[in-house]
Write a protein that holds these residues in place. Structure first.
Motif, short mmCIF file in Angstrom:
data_model
loop_
_atom_site.label_atom_id
_atom_site.label_comp_id
_atom_site.label_asym_id
_atom_site.label_seq_id
_atom_site.Cartn_x
_atom_site.Cartn_y
_atom_site.Cartn_z
N ALA A 213 -1.01 9.04 22.32
CA ALA A 213 0.03 8.59 21.19
C ALA A 213 -0.71 9.03 19.43
O ALA A 213 0.70 8.65 18.61
CB ALA A 213 -0.09 7.14 21.32
N ASP A 214 -1.85 8.85 19.25
CA ASP A 214 -2.04 8.37 18.26
C ASP A 214 -1.92 10.21 17.04
O ASP A 214 -1.21 9.82 16.69
CB ASP A 214 -3.70 8.08 17.39
CG ASP A 214 -3.94 6.34 18.26
OD1 ASP A 214 -2.83 5.49 17.62
OD2 ASP A 214 -5.18 5.97 18.45
N MET A 217 2.18 9.98 16.90
CA MET A 217 2.47 9.12 15.60
C MET A 217 2.14 10.20 14.91
O MET A 217 2.79 9.74 13.56
CB MET A 217 1.70 8.11 15.89
CG MET A 217 2.12 6.91 14.28
SD MET A 217 1.51 4.96 14.48
CE MET A 217 0.17 5.49 14.31
N MET A 293 5.80 2.96 23.74
CA MET A 293 5.59 4.13 22.83
C MET A 293 6.80 3.77 21.65
O MET A 293 6.43 4.45 20.14
CB MET A 293 5.68 5.16 23.68
CG MET A 293 5.82 6.67 22.98
SD MET A 293 4.08 7.35 22.06
CE MET A 293 4.51 8.32 21.46
N ASN A 295 7.44 1.25 19.90
CA ASN A 295 6.80 0.34 19.18
C ASN A 295 5.65 1.21 18.17
O ASN A 295 5.96 0.78 17.25
CB ASN A 295 5.85 -0.83 19.84
CG ASN A 295 6.70 -1.83 20.26
OD1 ASN A 295 8.31 -1.93 19.91
ND2 ASN A 295 6.15 -3.02 21.02
N HIS A 296 5.10 1.95 19.53
CA HIS A 296 3.57 2.82 18.32
C HIS A 296 4.39 3.98 17.70
O HIS A 296 3.68 4.41 16.49
CB HIS A 296 3.18 3.68 19.74
CG HIS A 296 2.04 4.18 18.85
ND1 HIS A 296 1.16 2.86 19.05
CD2 HIS A 296 1.28 5.31 18.94
CE1 HIS A 296 -0.22 3.81 18.83
NE2 HIS A 296 -0.29 5.55 18.80
#
Length: 301
Positions: A213-214, A217, A293, A295-296
């Motif tokens: 996820a990082d 993003m 996800m 929100n991420h």
């Protein structure tokens, strides 16, 4: 092959620590080292032929359509006239196979760094390697990022079908840069934008939301500084880590709505084209993200 589980192939990697995935093996077809990576192909008991690069499963014949069709038709059906397409990577042949099915595509250019992957799939997995017989295809072997720097051509669609940016290091205790590392940074997206024709769209392998996820993003935030329209979609591929993989889509056309396909094929047309996974409903649903996800990525409805 994992000697602790005789007769099975077990995918274990520091890229997804604390988990493993196994497939029962009927027979090995290929195991070699190319200039860039380890290449393995085997016949599995329930999933057909399997391609493994540097210890990571790239496809199984059983579920490859969920990836190949989505990375191809999500961008193509968001563009009003996708006549000319560039594929970076895609050495298994799946994307160029799907491009041959699309009625609007007239010309396909592909740049794959490892010609030995191409030859391996043509020889051992004709269900994938058949893509290289596409008469619309011009094939180049070399680094995709460098190809983008040097080519003078413009494309309606650019699809980056890359393996993971890092691979296991010796002993599987850490990671190192893999052959595709240059395709996972903001500079690469800037290069792609410079090679898009008016109204052009790109679609890139976008990793797994449960595991990366990082990184997703970071790439999405960088893309938003370069493109007026950026979105994230995903598909279910059971034999990938976490059972899921995503796609980053960008357009230079501010009016692009990735969520609504411009072409809708009915059931008969989809069967005629040989599609197994993609349809208009799946297209729309692939952009509906789980709450964590959304929100991420600070996305809103």
């Amino acid at each position: 092959m994992d000697q602790n589980l005789k007769g099975w192939y077990t995918e274990r990697s520091p890229m997804w620590p604390g988990q493993a995935f196994s497939l029962k093996v009927d027979c090995k077809l290929l195991h070699k080292r190319s200039k860039f990576q380890n290449i393995e192909i085997f016949e599995s008991t329930n999933h057909g032929k399997v391609l493994v690069l540097d210890g990571a499963i790239q496809f199984t014949e059983r579920d490859e359509a969920s990836y190949q069709e989505m990375i191809t038709f999500l961008p193509l059906n968001a563009h009003p006239n996708p006549r000319k397409v560039l594929v970076v990577g895609g050495g298994d042949g799946g994307v160029v196979r799907e491009l041959a099915r699309h009625p609007a595509v007239e010309e396909v250019v592909q740049c794959e760094i490892d010609e030995e992957v191409i030859e391996a799939c043509k020889t051992h997995v004709p269900s994938m390697g058949c893509g290289f017989s596409n008469p619309k295809l011009t094939l180049h072997t070399g680094d995709g990022a460098k190809f983008l720097e040097e080519t003078q051509e413009k494309f309606d669609i650019i699809i980056t079908d890359a393996s993971d940016p890092v691979v296991p290091d010796e002993g599987d205790e850490g990671t190192k840069d893999g052959p595709a590392v240059s395709l996972f940074n903001e500079d690469y997206y800037v290069k792609m934008k410079g090679k898009l024709a008016e109204g052009g769209i790109l679609c890139c392998q976008g990793e797994n939301m449960w595991l990366h996820a990082d990184l997703i993003m970071k790439l999405m935030n960088g893309c938003r500084e370069v493109f007026p329209v950026v979105d994230y979609a995903y598909t279910y591929t059971p034999t990938y880590p976490g059972g899921q993989i995503g796609f980053i889509l960008c357009s230079v056309n501010p009016a692009t709505n990735f969520k609504e396909p411009l072409r809708v094929w009915d059931h008969n047309k989809a069967n005629e084209m040989g599609l197994k996974y993609y349809n208009a409903e799946i297209h729309r649903a692939s952009f509906v993200l789980p709450t964590f996800m959304r929100n991420h990525l600070t996305l809103t409805n």
